[in-house]
Design an enzyme around this catalytic site. Structure first.
Site, PDB file in Angstrom:
ATOM      1  N   SER A 165       0.829  -1.207   0.000  1.00 36.12           N
ATOM      2  CA  SER A 165       0.000   0.000   0.000  1.00 36.12           C
ATOM      3  C   SER A 165       0.863   1.257   0.000  1.00 36.12           C
ATOM      4  CB  SER A 165      -0.940   0.011   1.207  1.00 36.12           C
ATOM      5  OG  SER A 165      -0.251  -0.341   2.395  1.00 36.12           O
ATOM      6  N   GLU A 187      -9.318 -10.086   3.553  1.00 37.14           N
ATOM      7  CA  GLU A 187      -9.675  -8.710   3.216  1.00 37.14           C
ATOM      8  C   GLU A 187     -11.035  -8.628   2.530  1.00 37.14           C
ATOM      9  OE1 GLU A 187      -7.983  -4.684   0.976  1.00 37.14           O
ATOM     10  OE2 GLU A 187      -6.686  -6.440   1.190  1.00 37.14           O
TER      11      GLU A 187
END
Length: 270
Positions: A51, A188
């Protein structure tokens, strides 16, 4: 407390925590200063996430970030910690082709960063690579559900595994990852009921992000939970601070003080 007195979190610690019903806290980190803050605050696991491609480099997806860039961020994070477990993402393109490439990437991360483990995305399709990496003595965290490196395949960041076929595949993949030697799995953006079923079926811990409260731990991106990023507001995100407004206000005040010649004052000069 000195560094020598700090009890370090290990992969075995996470296994003990799951068995005891103790929840695991995990955050992303990308640099020395925040890693030191989070470690001191008592976080269990720091994820040097790909990320960084979004929140540090400004890319639209996680796909562009390179192995060299991930190694740099991980080096910075490792210098800031005394206690927590550090997990480093293998970025897109560094493990998908074959187990030999995956192992070479994992070895580079471990040797060049001082990190404690790696994370990669996928189920059955990456099991051979996981086995190869684990056999070499490198701990691996899995990642199922929404896998951001595959965003162009999915075409959306919507909740995954809502349909029965995909849910059954996820359950199967979770067991395969455990059998391959993963010490934990990130789940997720999947339905909470599915995450609960998967967590209860596994001996290893699950770490949820947008996967409900029944996982063995939780992870968030630091820029999201600290309110640095004002543009990302999914249902699963709880913002524990509003640093966007605080930092903006502080900088605006600094500009004003410089322009008015109020800073520095008599006490702030030599």
């Amino acid at each position: 407390m000195s560094a020598a007195e700090v009890k370090k979190v290990t992969t075995n610690t996470l296994q003990i925590m799951k068995a005891a019903g103790q929840k695991i806290s995990m955050l992303t980190a990308y640099d020395f200063s925040f890693a030191r803050l989070f470690d001191t605050a008592g976080i269990d696991v720091l994820l040097v996430g790909d990320s960084a491609s979004n929140v540090m480099a400004g890319h639209e997806t996680t796909v562009p970030i390179t192995l060299e860039q991930m190694i740099y961020h991980a080096q910075c994070v490792v210098r800031g910690i005394d206690r927590c477990l550090v997990v480093v993402d293998l970025p897109f393109g560094t493990y998908q082709s074959n187990p030999d490439v995956a192992l070479a990437s994992a070895i580079r991360v471990m040797k060049e960063t001082g990190g404690h483990s790696i994370k990669l995305e996928g189920g059955e399709e990456v099991v051979d690579s996981i086995r190869r990496i684990v056999k070499a003595g490198i701990p691996v965290m899995g990642h199922l559900g929404l896998t951001p490196q595959s965003i162009y395949k999915f075409g959306t960041y919507a909740v995954r595994a809502k349909e029965e076929d995909e849910a059954e595949k996820l359950k199967k993949d979770a067991l395969l990852l455990q059998q391959a030697g993963c010490f934990a799995i990130v789940l997720e953006k999947i339905p909470a009921a599915l995450a609960k079923a998967v967590s209860e079926s596994l001996e290893i811990p699950t770490i949820g992000i947008g996967a409900g409260k029944y996982c063995d731990g939780q992870v968030l991106v630091m820029h999201d939970m600290l309110g640095i990023n004002n543009d990302f507001n999914p249902r699963f995100l709880r913002k524990y601070a509003n640093l966007h407004d605080q930092i903006t206000g502080a900088v605006q005040q600094y500009v004003k003080d410089v322009q008015s010649n109020d800073f520095p004052n008599e006490q702030e000069q030599y």
